[in-house]
Design an enzyme around this catalytic site. Sequence first.
Site, PDB file in Angstrom:
ATOM      1  N   CYS A  74     -17.360  32.266  10.076  1.00  0.00           N
ATOM      2  CA  CYS A  74     -18.491  32.837  10.817  1.00  0.00           C
ATOM      3  C   CYS A  74     -18.116  33.018  12.291  1.00  0.00           C
ATOM      4  O   CYS A  74     -18.450  34.027  12.910  1.00  0.00           O
ATOM      5  CB  CYS A  74     -19.714  31.932  10.707  1.00  0.00           C
ATOM      6  SG  CYS A  74     -20.266  31.638   9.022  1.00  0.00           S
ATOM      7  N   CYS A  86     -19.473  28.110  10.169  1.00  0.00           N
ATOM      8  CA  CYS A  86     -18.125  27.749   9.720  1.00  0.00           C
ATOM      9  C   CYS A  86     -17.074  28.556  10.510  1.00  0.00           C
ATOM     10  O   CYS A  86     -17.413  29.495  11.225  1.00  0.00           O
ATOM     11  CB  CYS A  86     -17.984  28.035   8.228  1.00  0.00           C
ATOM     12  SG  CYS A  86     -18.041  29.790   7.831  1.00  0.00           S
TER      13      CYS A  86
END
Length: 77
Positions: free
Chosen positions: A13, A10
């Site tokens: 991240c 994501c």
Amino acid sequence: MLIQILGTGCPKCQKLEENARKAASELNLDFLVEKVKDLQQIMAFGVMITPALVVDGVVKVAGKIPGVEDIKKMLVK
């Protein structure tokens, strides 16, 4: 030094990975970044919320994105 980014890929991240790479580079560390996206592997670290930062097998932070300066402190401890 092995730096692992735990998460599904994501945007959070990706930002954590970016900050970790920048921190390690600014410290002139010899490092390798590995992304761990497999949920079973993530849970094996005891992490229930992502993103998480693992340094040499030790979970340093989970569920938030520390800044570059904070990550530098985590890398030198």
